[in-house]
Write a protein that holds these residues in place. Structure first.
Motif, PDB file in Angstrom:
ATOM      1  N   LEU A  53      19.552 -38.139 -35.610  1.00 27.55           N
ATOM      2  CA  LEU A  53      20.433 -37.643 -34.553  1.00 27.55           C
ATOM      3  C   LEU A  53      21.707 -37.036 -35.136  1.00 27.55           C
ATOM      4  O   LEU A  53      22.228 -36.050 -34.611  1.00 27.55           O
ATOM      5  N   ALA A  54      22.195 -37.630 -36.226  1.00 22.45           N
ATOM      6  CA  ALA A  54      23.410 -37.110 -36.868  1.00 22.45           C
ATOM      7  C   ALA A  54      23.181 -35.721 -37.442  1.00 22.45           C
ATOM      8  O   ALA A  54      24.086 -34.881 -37.424  1.00 22.45           O
ATOM      9  N   VAL A  55      21.984 -35.462 -37.953  1.00 22.13           N
ATOM     10  CA  VAL A  55      21.666 -34.130 -38.471  1.00 22.13           C
ATOM     11  C   VAL A  55      21.760 -33.090 -37.352  1.00 22.13           C
ATOM     12  O   VAL A  55      22.365 -32.025 -37.512  1.00 22.13           O
ATOM     13  N   GLY A  56      21.173 -33.404 -36.200  1.00 17.16           N
ATOM     14  CA  GLY A  56      21.257 -32.483 -35.068  1.00 17.16           C
ATOM     15  C   GLY A  56      22.671 -32.319 -34.562  1.00 17.16           C
ATOM     16  O   GLY A  56      23.109 -31.206 -34.231  1.00 17.16           O
ATOM     17  N   LEU A  73      27.144 -34.923 -26.333  1.00 13.98           N
ATOM     18  CA  LEU A  73      27.236 -36.341 -25.982  1.00 13.98           C
ATOM     19  C   LEU A  73      25.989 -36.855 -25.275  1.00 13.98           C
ATOM     20  O   LEU A  73      25.936 -38.029 -24.912  1.00 13.98           O
ATOM     21  N   SER A  74      24.992 -36.012 -25.105  1.00 11.81           N
ATOM     22  CA  SER A  74      23.808 -36.404 -24.333  1.00 11.81           C
ATOM     23  C   SER A  74      22.666 -36.928 -25.203  1.00 11.81           C
ATOM     24  O   SER A  74      21.618 -37.303 -24.672  1.00 11.81           O
ATOM     25  N   VAL A  75      22.836 -36.957 -26.534  1.00 13.48           N
ATOM     26  CA  VAL A  75      21.701 -37.267 -27.404  1.00 13.48           C
ATOM     27  C   VAL A  75      21.144 -38.660 -27.161  1.00 13.48           C
ATOM     28  O   VAL A  75      19.925 -38.874 -27.207  1.00 13.48           O
ATOM     29  N   GLY A  76      22.010 -39.648 -26.902  1.00  9.14           N
ATOM     30  CA  GLY A  76      21.516 -41.000 -26.674  1.00  9.14           C
ATOM     31  C   GLY A  76      20.650 -41.085 -25.435  1.00  9.14           C
ATOM     32  O   GLY A  76      19.578 -41.709 -25.446  1.00  9.14           O
ATOM     33  N   SER A  77      21.082 -40.450 -24.346  1.00  6.77           N
ATOM     34  CA  SER A  77      20.296 -40.474 -23.111  1.00  6.77           C
ATOM     35  C   SER A  77      19.001 -39.681 -23.267  1.00  6.77           C
ATOM     36  O   SER A  77      17.975 -40.038 -22.674  1.00  6.77           O
ATOM     37  N   VAL A  78      19.027 -38.616 -24.084  1.00 11.72           N
ATOM     38  CA  VAL A  78      17.795 -37.858 -24.346  1.00 11.72           C
ATOM     39  C   VAL A  78      16.787 -38.735 -25.075  1.00 11.72           C
ATOM     40  O   VAL A  78      15.586 -38.725 -24.757  1.00 11.72           O
ATOM     41  N   GLY A 130      12.733 -32.999 -25.471  1.00 14.50           N
ATOM     42  CA  GLY A 130      14.065 -32.885 -26.055  1.00 14.50           C
ATOM     43  C   GLY A 130      14.553 -31.451 -26.091  1.00 14.50           C
ATOM     44  O   GLY A 130      15.740 -31.179 -25.847  1.00 14.50           O
ATOM     45  N   ALA A 131      13.650 -30.514 -26.402  1.00 19.17           N
ATOM     46  CA  ALA A 131      14.021 -29.095 -26.438  1.00 19.17           C
ATOM     47  C   ALA A 131      14.465 -28.610 -25.062  1.00 19.17           C
ATOM     48  O   ALA A 131      15.415 -27.818 -24.949  1.00 19.17           O
ATOM     49  N   ALA A 132      13.798 -29.092 -24.001  1.00 17.40           N
ATOM     50  CA  ALA A 132      14.191 -28.696 -22.645  1.00 17.40           C
ATOM     51  C   ALA A 132      15.611 -29.176 -22.326  1.00 17.40           C
ATOM     52  O   ALA A 132      16.413 -28.431 -21.752  1.00 17.40           O
ATOM     53  N   LEU A 188      19.635 -26.270 -28.948  1.00 18.63           N
ATOM     54  CA  LEU A 188      18.179 -26.399 -28.891  1.00 18.63           C
ATOM     55  C   LEU A 188      17.676 -27.263 -30.044  1.00 18.63           C
ATOM     56  O   LEU A 188      16.821 -28.147 -29.858  1.00 18.63           O
ATOM     57  N   ALA A 189      18.226 -27.042 -31.241  1.00 18.22           N
ATOM     58  CA  ALA A 189      17.839 -27.847 -32.398  1.00 18.22           C
ATOM     59  C   ALA A 189      18.243 -29.301 -32.221  1.00 18.22           C
ATOM     60  O   ALA A 189      17.471 -30.222 -32.547  1.00 18.22           O
ATOM     61  N   SER A 190      19.442 -29.535 -31.693  1.00 18.93           N
ATOM     62  CA  SER A 190      19.887 -30.905 -31.451  1.00 18.93           C
ATOM     63  C   SER A 190      18.973 -31.608 -30.445  1.00 18.93           C
ATOM     64  O   SER A 190      18.626 -32.785 -30.621  1.00 18.93           O
ATOM     65  N   GLY A 191      18.581 -30.901 -29.407  1.00 18.15           N
ATOM     66  CA  GLY A 191      17.669 -31.478 -28.420  1.00 18.15           C
ATOM     67  C   GLY A 191      16.305 -31.796 -29.009  1.00 18.15           C
ATOM     68  O   GLY A 191      15.714 -32.852 -28.727  1.00 18.15           O
TER      69      GLY A 191
END
Length: 351
Positions: free
Chosen positions: A74-77, A89-94, A124-126, A239-242
């Motif tokens: 997640l840190a890389v994204g 800030l949405s990565v945890g909920s994703v 995740g991409a969506a 998009l990459a982070s998702g």
């Protein structure tokens, strides 16, 4: 001009941008940050091992790397996003949504683990696409967008779950083996994270489009004048982070097996802390994925140390917050020193 987090200052003059010595100074500072994090890790591990020799047992080391793998991914994204002077800030909920939906998709079947991973990455991409469109093309501040999608995705996750949970006994063996097996004694999860980290790090350093992310974070106005497609690049990083958050959701499912609706709840602070502690400037334009991964490993190790030393779990969050404040303060001080050194160098060269 704004990129989702606020107004930026005027770009530096051409002499500053072109000064090779200045770029070398920044690289030295970044390298020093990464070395200092590695040193802190070594000291922490040695001190804890002296206090409790079982801390460095084979299973203990394996658990640390398994737990750090998802956070580092997640840190890389997140690094890609923060470099462009934005935040997600949405990565945890994703991760929670992806883990639950992917679990429902494969529960009670013998679907292949590769299919499960592809579904997870697509979900995740969506989510990343929604964030990216709102930030880049609708020009809504990134903090507002991702804080909003954090709660929207959490609500959607709870609505879909209806109090249910995914049990490990219902998952295909191939999915569970991804999170528990390995090659030559090395678990799959750290291998996947390292491969992704190396690939992203190589891309950022070796491709012009990767270096454009740094240009956007350093000075969006200068990047725009240079013809860099800022909106497309910002959309790309979200998009990459998702996608990486989706992959992390699949790994979470395979690692823990049992998943409830609030999986990875509150991980936003840990991810941002890992990135900033790892030397990625919160104001953009500076940092590496390697430093972010080291920051994730440091935070995970601190959590394990507190467990071994039987310290209340509350202090892990407190220490994470302190590390975040210290890292931001250090970033500010280093930025001021680098700027001062650049100005002195320019004056010596008559610029």
């Amino acid at each position: 001009m704004t990129t989702g987090t606020g107004t930026v200052e005027s770009p530096p003059g051409p002499a500053v941008v072109k000064r090779v010595g200045g770029r070398g100074l920044v690289e030295v500072v970044l390298r020093a940050r990464e070395i200092s994090i590695a040193g802190a890790l070594i000291v922490l591990v040695l001190a804890t091992t002296i206090a409790n020799p079982r801390f460095m047992s084979a299973q203990g080391v394996k658990d640390i790397f398994l737990n750090a793998s998802i956070l580092a991914l997640l840190a890389v994204g997140q690094t890609l996003v923060v470099i462009t002077r934005n935040i997600d800030l949405s990565v945890g909920s994703v991760v929670g949504l992806v883990a639950f939906l992917t679990g429902k998709f494969v529960a009670g079947t013998e679907r292949n683990v590769l299919l499960a991973v592809l579904v997870a990455v697509a979900i995740g991409a969506a989510c990343g696409l929604v964030n990216g469109l709102l930030v880049s093309f609708c020009r809504v501040p990134a903090l507002v967008v991702t804080l909003g999608t954090l709660y929207v995705i959490q609500g959607l996750d709870h609505y879909i779950a209806h109090g249910q949970q995914i049990n490990a006994s219902d998952l295909p063996s191939s999915v569970l083996s991804l999170g528990n097996d390995g090659v030559f004694g090395i678990p799959y999860l750290p291998i996947i994270t390292v491969v992704v980290m190396l690939a992203v790090g190589y891309y950022l350093r070796s491709y012009s489009s990767g270096r454009e992310f740094y240009a956007i974070g350093s000075s969006p106005e200068a990047a725009s004048l240079a013809g860099i497609p800022i909106r497309r690049r910002v959309l790309t990083v979200y998009l990459a982070s998702g996608m990486l958050a989706g992959l992390a959701g699949a790994l979470w499912l395979s690692r823990f097996g049992t998943v409830v609706a609030d999986a990875a709840n509150g991980w936003e602070l840990q991810v941002v802390s890992a990135v900033v502690v790892g030397g990625v400037a919160i104001v953009g334009g500076v940092g590496t994925v390697y430093g972010a991964a080291l920051g994730a490993l440091l935070i995970t190790t601190i959590g394990s140390v507190l467990v071994v030393l039987k310290v209340d779990a509350f202090w892990q969050q407190a220490i994470t917050g302190v590390l975040l404040l210290l890292a931001i303060s250090v970033d500010r001080l280093l930025a001021l020193r680098v700027a001062r050194a650049l100005r002195k160098g320019n004056r010596r060269h008559g610029s």
